[in-house]
Structures are given as structure tokens and as C-alpha cells.
Design an enzyme around this catalytic site. Structure first.
Site, short mmCIF file in Angstrom:
data_model
loop_
_atom_site.label_atom_id
_atom_site.label_comp_id
_atom_site.label_asym_id
_atom_site.label_seq_id
_atom_site.Cartn_x
_atom_site.Cartn_y
_atom_site.Cartn_z
N LYS A 268 36.07 51.06 39.88
CA LYS A 268 37.29 50.38 40.33
C LYS A 268 38.51 50.98 39.61
CE LYS A 268 39.59 45.82 40.21
NZ LYS A 268 39.49 44.39 39.85
N ASP A 273 47.05 45.22 38.46
CA ASP A 273 46.65 44.07 39.27
C ASP A 273 47.51 42.86 38.94
OD1 ASP A 273 45.40 42.13 40.76
OD2 ASP A 273 43.59 42.02 39.51
N LYS A 280 49.18 36.30 39.65
CA LYS A 280 48.59 35.86 38.38
C LYS A 280 49.65 35.20 37.51
CE LYS A 280 44.99 39.40 37.86
NZ LYS A 280 43.84 38.49 37.88
N ASP A 291 42.94 47.41 34.66
CA ASP A 291 42.07 47.12 35.79
C ASP A 291 41.53 48.39 36.47
OD1 ASP A 291 40.75 45.09 37.08
OD2 ASP A 291 42.31 44.74 38.58
N ASP A 350 43.98 37.94 44.94
CA ASP A 350 43.66 38.45 43.60
C ASP A 350 42.20 38.90 43.50
OD1 ASP A 350 44.13 39.12 41.00
OD2 ASP A 350 44.12 37.07 40.22
N GLU A 352 40.81 41.38 44.73
CA GLU A 352 41.08 42.65 45.43
C GLU A 352 40.09 43.74 45.07
OE1 GLU A 352 42.35 41.93 42.60
OE2 GLU A 352 41.95 43.80 41.55
N ARG A 354 36.84 43.79 44.86
CA ARG A 354 35.72 43.89 45.81
C ARG A 354 36.17 44.48 47.14
NH1 ARG A 354 34.87 37.54 45.02
NH2 ARG A 354 35.82 38.11 43.05
N1 BES Z 1 40.93 42.30 37.68
C1 BES Z 1 40.62 40.93 37.86
C2 BES Z 1 39.47 40.45 36.98
C3 BES Z 1 39.80 40.26 35.53
C4 BES Z 1 40.31 39.05 35.08
C5 BES Z 1 39.52 41.24 34.61
C6 BES Z 1 40.57 38.87 33.74
C7 BES Z 1 39.79 41.03 33.27
C8 BES Z 1 40.31 39.86 32.83
C9 BES Z 1 40.20 40.68 39.32
O1 BES Z 1 40.85 41.46 40.25
C10 BES Z 1 40.56 39.27 39.60
O2 BES Z 1 41.71 38.95 39.60
N2 BES Z 1 39.55 38.43 39.83
C11 BES Z 1 39.75 37.06 40.07
C12 BES Z 1 38.82 36.65 41.17
C13 BES Z 1 39.07 35.26 41.67
C14 BES Z 1 40.38 35.20 42.41
C15 BES Z 1 37.93 34.85 42.57
C16 BES Z 1 39.45 36.30 38.78
O3 BES Z 1 38.49 36.65 38.09
O4 BES Z 1 40.20 35.39 38.46
ZN ZN Z 2 41.55 43.24 39.66
MN MN Z 3 42.69 40.60 40.88
#
Ligand code: BES
Ligand code: ZN
Ligand code: MN
Length: 498
Positions: A268, A273, A280, A291, A350, A352, A354
Site C-alpha cells: 500500500k 491519508d 480524520k 500510510d 477513509d 481507502e 483496501r
Molecule cells: N491508514 C489507515 C489505517 C491506520 C490508522 C494506520 C491508524 C495507522 C494508524 C486506513 O486507511 C484507515 O483509515 N482505516 C480506517 C478504516 C475504517 C474507516 C473502517 C481505520 O482504521 O480507522
Molecule cells: Zn490509509
Molecule cells: Mn484511511
């Protein structure tokens, strides 16, 4: 990087700014420590007797004068109980030694560490571990600082003392391998630490180009137009909210036979992000520059295996984009069609990672891979579950998960296996598309992996969620280079088996 050398001979005759020697609890000494103690009239035994050093693991004492041997100084390092010494202690003492040498502005030393035996780690492995950890501990990020690190603080040269001459060739080979892995880890850390305004999708593509030139790898970078032709509707939907053009980077290392199925690594590469319209919170949002650490670790791994000329076919695929709010960005409720033909309802913009990964995973099919491993900072839920110590591993093949678990233990870059059960997969049901891109607030790391598993039916696949392990927050904020060591170990095992 530090200049690493190996050497054999008489410990007491070595000329150096500093000899680094091991002592144990219960007044024990390593063989070289004993030799030096004799040649320097028992100075080390007296220190131990007096209790100035107890041998506790990580304890140090610097003798600024040696008297009767040609070396200028001695650094004694405590290694704990002699029978309990293991790879994690070797890592700990190596980190401590680097810290002490730097603090005392000693820029050259001979380490008498390879002679300390460890159950399950042969001489070559121990040498690799010392080199990888030394490079790790001496890494310093100043690329975006106007004042660079002072030269006298940097360690220039470390020599590893090998007791038995007949092992010198093995040791030299281990130095090359250790340096290759260390340079891969450093590359991943450097890319991770660079800010989003510098490290963009095009920048990552440029880094891949440099690797391709330096190590004779095959490179292809797909533009958004090329991705449109392939119907990568999920990946492109994420990039629509950004002014930076998305890139799909494909880098090939052809170390194996021309007909051998490759291992494909997918990373990825989200260079920033913000969450998109599902924005966020602002606190610590800066950390979302990391990210792209999955992509960075995959590129770092390619660098390492190319440098060590690994006899295996390996292909890296890095989908790279930003995720920002914009008038043209994905909106909650939007439905997009992935390259696989499956439709996705985007309930949270968010989620994104996947979306960019699923199209890259479908693209991977064309290489008829033996195995595909994707690496992603995918979910905050994985950080909650496993913290900073283990990456999450998921797989559609238990034996592949086991292979990765074992490689992680050997490489000191551990993972923990999590399930992909049908019940979790059900959480992705959507009223309006083939699946939703989120599965509710429960088991977020697993439902994210279940989402990916819908795109990986045609090959053996594993997914590494590195959200908790790829970087550290707080005072040691920065990229860790994980899981480059794990991936290198996994690929080396595959090459040995081929
Ligand atoms: N890049 C983030 C995941 C992440 C969060 C990595 C905190 C490191 C620290 C990913 O794109 C994301 O935002 N995931 C969301 C998914 C949710 C919306 C289902 C998350 O984990 O909050
Ligand atoms: Zn992300
Ligand atoms: Mn995200």
C-alpha cells in the site's frame, strides 16, 4: 552506511580506537575478553570483582585507557546469563554499543561479538543480526533538516572479530547479506519519514526507477490513463480527490529460472491519508504520511534481494495515491466497480487502502504467481489488537501463514495470525453493491482482510497489516522499516527451497 569488515587474529594485538568485549553475570567472560584480560594484567577481572560491572544485559563500562595493549579503549558490555544469551539480547546489546560509541564520539571499533554462541543462530546469522541492528541504531533522519548530523558523531567503521580463520569466507558473505538487508530497511525508513509534500506517488515511482537502474530490475509505471484502460475503478476512485496523479509501480527481480512462478509483493503506497470526505481528526494526522510504508517496505525488500542477487523471481506491485477531501472525491454511498468486476459501496472514504489494494491484487493475477503477499498500514483496529510488537497476518492457506510466522521469528520481525472466518466476511454485506468497503466497528482488522480475500481467490495469498509496526509514535516518532527483515527472510527461505 557504516563500513563493516570481518577480521581474525590475536585479540590482544588488534589496533583500534575501541575493543568491545562481552562479560556475563556470575563474573563470566567471553573467550576474547579473557585473552585481553590476561594481556592487560587482569584489569577486567578486577573491575568485575569490585562490582563495577555486574554483567547484567545491556550494562556498559568504558575504559578510556588500556595500558599494555595497542587498542586505545575497551568497552565492556554486559550480556546477562551466559546460558540464556539469545538473538533478542544480541539485538539489545548491539543497540546499546552503538549508542555508547556515538555518545563518546568513537567512530571506529572492533566488536568481539560473533564468537558468542546462540542456540538456533549460526555464525552467519549472528553476523547478519549484528550488522542489521548496528545500521538500524545508527540511522538518523536529517534529509529535511538544514543542518546535517556532525561527522564526528557518526560511526565510520565496525570490524567484527571472528575467532576461527576458517570461517572468514562465511563471515564475509554474511556481511554482504547483512548490509543488503540493512540498506533495504534504511530505504523503507527513509521513504516513510519523508513528508507527503515530497514523497508523492510520482516520487515513489522515481525511487523505483532508481532501483531499476542501479540493480538492473524491470520497471513499469502505469499512469491513470493506463489504469482506466484496465478498469481499475476502485483504485482510481481514491485518487480522484487528489491533484497528484496515482501510479501503479511494477518492479521485477528475475533471479530465478525463466519459467519459475514469481512471488508477488503488493505494498500500500498511500502517500498521505487525510481520510477523504470521511475526514480524520486533526490530532496526529501528520502521521498519515506513513500510510505508504507497505509500499516502502516492498521497495526496500526489492533493493535488499537485488543487492544480494537472490536466486528467485520476485515482483513488487505498489499502488500509490493520496486520499484527500475534494469536490471530486469519493462520497459515502458512492458505488465503484473494481477491475475484478465486483462492485463496492464506499460507506467510509477513509477505508481507502483496501480500494487501491483490491485492483493491484487483481492485476497480480497476470503474473501467475506462486504466492502473493500484500503489506499495508491498513487498520487502526490492528494497532488496538496487537500494538507495536507484532504485525497481523491473514492468509487463505494455513501453511503460508506458518511460513511467514516462522520467518518473522527468525528475523526478529514477528507477526500474529488472525482468522478470516465466514462470519466476519458477512459483515461486508451491502444493500446496493456486491460488498461494502467497511464491516462495522467490530473486528476491523479482520473485516478489512476479508475484503481483500474477495480479490485473491486465484492464488495463495497472505496479508500483513503493519499499521502498528511500521512506525513509532511519541518521542521516537519515525518509520521502523518493518517488515523488510521478515520479507527478506521469507524470500531467502523460498530461494533455498527452489
Ligand atoms: N491508514 C489507515 C489505517 C491506520 C490508522 C494506520 C491508524 C495507522 C494508524 C486506513 O486507511 C484507515 O483509515 N482505516 C480506517 C478504516 C475504517 C474507516 C473502517 C481505520 O482504521 O480507522
Ligand atoms: Zn490509509
Ligand atoms: Mn484511511
Amino acid at each position: 552506511m557504516i563500513d563493516f569488515k570481518v577480521k581474525s587474529g590475536n585479540p590482544e594485538k588488534q589496533r583500534s580506537s575501541c575493543l568491545v568485549l562481552a562479560v556475563y553475570e556470575d563474573q563470566g567472560m567471553s573467550p576474547s575478553t579473557r585473552v585481553i584480560d590476561k594481556s592487560s594484567k587482569g584489569v577486567i577481572s578486577r573491575l568485575i570483582k569490585r562490582g563495577d560491572i555486574t554483567g547484567e544485559c545491556g550494562e556498559t563500562i568504558l575504559l578510556p585507557e588500556t595500558g599494555s595493549i595497542p587498542a586505545d579503549r575497551i568497552l565492556l558490555i554486559g550480556c546477562g546469563n551466559e546460558d540464556d544469551f539469545d538473538s533478542s539480547k544480541l539485538q539489545k546489546i548491539t543497540a546499546k554499543i552503538i549508542q555508547k560509541l556515538q555518545a563518546n564520539k568513537i567512530n571506529e571499533a572492533i566488536l568481539f561479538l560473533p564468537e558468542i554462541e546462540i542456540e538456533g543462530a549460526d555464525l552467519a546469522t549472528r553476523i547478519e543480526q549484528i550488522i542489521i541492528q548496528s545500521a538500524h541504531s545508527s540511522y538518523h533522519f536529517d534529509t529535511t533538516k538544514s543542518k546535517k548530523q556532525k561527522k564526528n558523531k557518526a560511526i565510520q567503521k565496525l570490524t567484527l572479530f571472528i575467532p576461527d580463520r576458517s570461517n572468514l569466507n562465511t563471515a564475509r558473505q554474511a556481511v554482504l547479506t547483512g548490509k543488503a538487508i540493512a540498506s533495504g530497511v534504511t530505504m523503507a525508513r527513509e521513504l516513510g519519514n519523508l513528508p507527503g509534500n515530497i514523497c508523492t506517488p510520482s516520487y515513489l515511482a522515481g525511487q523505483a526507477k532508481e532501483l531499476a537502474t542501479d540493480f538492473n530490475l524491470k520497471l513499469k509505471v502505469l499512469s491513470e490513463t493506463a489504469m482506466e484502460k484496465l478498469s481499475m475503478g476502485a483504485l482510481l476512485s481514491v485518487s480522484r480527490g487528489s491533484r497528484q496523479e496515482a501510479k501503479l509501480i511494477i518492479l521485477e527481480h528475475k533471479g530465478g529460472g525463466s519459467k519459475d512462478a514469481p512471488v508477488v509483493l503488493v505494498g500500500k503506497g498511500l502517500t498521505f491519508d487525510a481520510g477523504g470526505i470521511s475526514l480524520k481528526p486533526s490530532s496526529a494526522m501528520d502521521e498519515m504520511k506513513y500510510d505508504m510504508c507497505g509500499g516502502a517496505s516492498v521497495l526496500g525488500t526489492m533493493r535488499a534481494i537485488a543487492e544480494m542477487k537472490l536466486p528467485l523471481n520476485v515482483i513488487a506491485i505498489v499502488p500509490s495515491s493520496e486520499n484527500l477531501p475534494d469536490g471530486d472525491a469519493n462520497k459515502p454511498g458512492d458505488v465503484v466497480t473494481s477491475m475484478s468486476g465486483q462492485t463496492i459501496e464506499i460507506l467510509n472514504t477513509d477505508a481507502e487502502g483496501r480500494l487501491i489494494l483490491c485492483d493491484a491484487l487483481t492485476y497480480a493475477e497476470r503474473f501467475k504467481p506462486s504466492t502473493v503477499i500484500d503489506v499495508a498500514t491498513l487498520t487502526g483496529a490492528c494497532v488496538v489488537a496487537l500494538g507495536a510488537h507484532a504485525s497481523g497476518v491473514f492468509s487463505n492457506q494455513d501453511h503460508l501463514a506458518q511460513e511467514i510466522i516462522d520467518a518473522g521469528i527468525k528475523a526478529q520481525d514477528r507477526v500474529w495470525y488472525l482468522p478470516l472466518w465466514e462470519e466476519y466476511d458477512q459483515q461486508l454485506k451491502s444493500n446496493f453493491a456486491d460488498m461494502a468497503n467497511i464491516g462495522g466497528h467490530k473486528a476491523g482488522a479482520i473485516t478489512a482482510a476479508c475484503f481483500l480475500s474477495r480479490y485473491t481467490k486465484k492464488y495463495d495469498w497472505a496479508h500483513l497489516d503493519i499499521a502498528g509496526t511500521a512506525w513509532l509514535s511519541g518521542s521516537k516518532k519515525g518509520s521502523t522499516g518493518r517488515p523488510v527483515k521478515l520479507l527478506c527472510e521469507f524470500l531467502r527461505n523460498r530461494a533455498r527451497a527452489a
